[in-house]
Write a protein that holds these residues in place. Sequence first.
Motif, short mmCIF file in Angstrom:
data_model
loop_
_atom_site.label_atom_id
_atom_site.label_comp_id
_atom_site.label_asym_id
_atom_site.label_seq_id
_atom_site.Cartn_x
_atom_site.Cartn_y
_atom_site.Cartn_z
N TYR A 45 0.84 -1.20 0.00
CA TYR A 45 0.00 0.00 0.00
C TYR A 45 0.88 1.26 0.00
O TYR A 45 0.64 2.19 -0.76
CB TYR A 45 -0.94 0.00 1.22
N ALA A 48 2.37 1.72 -3.31
CA ALA A 48 1.38 2.23 -4.25
C ALA A 48 1.19 3.73 -4.08
O ALA A 48 1.11 4.48 -5.06
CB ALA A 48 0.05 1.50 -4.08
N VAL A 49 1.14 4.18 -2.84
CA VAL A 49 1.00 5.61 -2.58
C VAL A 49 2.24 6.35 -3.08
O VAL A 49 2.14 7.42 -3.69
CB VAL A 49 0.75 5.88 -1.07
N TYR A 50 3.42 5.77 -2.86
CA TYR A 50 4.66 6.38 -3.35
C TYR A 50 4.62 6.51 -4.88
O TYR A 50 4.95 7.56 -5.43
CB TYR A 50 5.87 5.55 -2.92
N GLU A 51 4.21 5.45 -5.56
CA GLU A 51 4.12 5.49 -7.02
C GLU A 51 3.10 6.54 -7.47
O GLU A 51 3.30 7.24 -8.46
CB GLU A 51 3.74 4.11 -7.58
N LEU A 52 2.03 6.65 -6.73
CA LEU A 52 1.00 7.63 -7.06
C LEU A 52 1.53 9.05 -6.92
O LEU A 52 1.29 9.90 -7.78
CB LEU A 52 -0.21 7.40 -6.15
N ARG A 57 0.68 6.18 -12.27
CA ARG A 57 -0.64 5.62 -11.92
C ARG A 57 -0.73 4.12 -12.18
O ARG A 57 -1.30 3.39 -11.38
CB ARG A 57 -1.72 6.35 -12.70
N ALA A 60 1.10 2.29 -9.52
CA ALA A 60 0.34 2.33 -8.26
C ALA A 60 -0.76 1.29 -8.26
O ALA A 60 -0.96 0.57 -7.28
CB ALA A 60 -0.23 3.73 -8.04
N ARG A 63 0.80 -2.17 -7.80
CA ARG A 63 1.18 -2.42 -6.42
C ARG A 63 -0.05 -2.70 -5.55
O ARG A 63 -0.02 -3.56 -4.67
CB ARG A 63 1.93 -1.22 -5.84
N VAL A 84 -6.77 4.49 -3.34
CA VAL A 84 -5.59 4.57 -4.22
C VAL A 84 -6.02 4.36 -5.67
O VAL A 84 -5.59 5.09 -6.56
CB VAL A 84 -4.52 3.53 -3.80
N ALA A 88 -5.63 7.03 -8.65
CA ALA A 88 -4.89 6.63 -9.85
C ALA A 88 -5.78 6.59 -11.09
O ALA A 88 -5.29 6.39 -12.20
CB ALA A 88 -4.25 5.26 -9.63
#
Length: 185
Positions: A45, A48-52, A57, A60, A63, A84, A88
């Motif tokens: 999680y 995913a937030v880091y990628e976002l 997207r 995220a 992930r 998320v 995204a």
Amino acid sequence: MPPFFACRKGKIPPSAVGFRPRRPVGGKGALHRSLALRPTPCGLYLAAVYELVRGRRKAAAKRMAQGFALCNGDLAYAKAGLEVYTAAEAWREMLEQIDEMPADLAADSRVRFCRALALHKLGREEAALAELEGQGGLELADIRECDSSIGYLWQDIQYSRRGRYLPIPHFFNFNSMDRVLPREK
């Protein structure tokens, strides 16, 4: 001996000689090392937030899908994960994830709201309206006064179906104001 922070400028106590603060390890590096050792739903999680935040997207959403695969039907994790997916704008992935959820999780009002939102964003207006109004409507336990997300979703669905905005019905309107301002497209 007084504590280190109490020392006067330029006078370093003998116990502090040779002390150097460690260079901070980046959060991204630590997170990726942690995930390489043992992926966990919480770590995925966060990834995913880091990628976002980095604007990735698709990464995220990927992930989040990995995190859902490890999660064992936790409603709180499902709600956070769906946020998320919403941020995204991964509507197909969100809908697939909701369809794979156990029935008790999929029946939650917040999950049903996310399903209706995804259906609307994918152009399936009738199914979105049926989800929004079905089973006696939605009862979102964590909605706040003046939250307009449900009302705006209902209005957007009606606009897509009829080509104009309709007044929000009272059971979807959580604004304390009596009038509803028209939305611009």
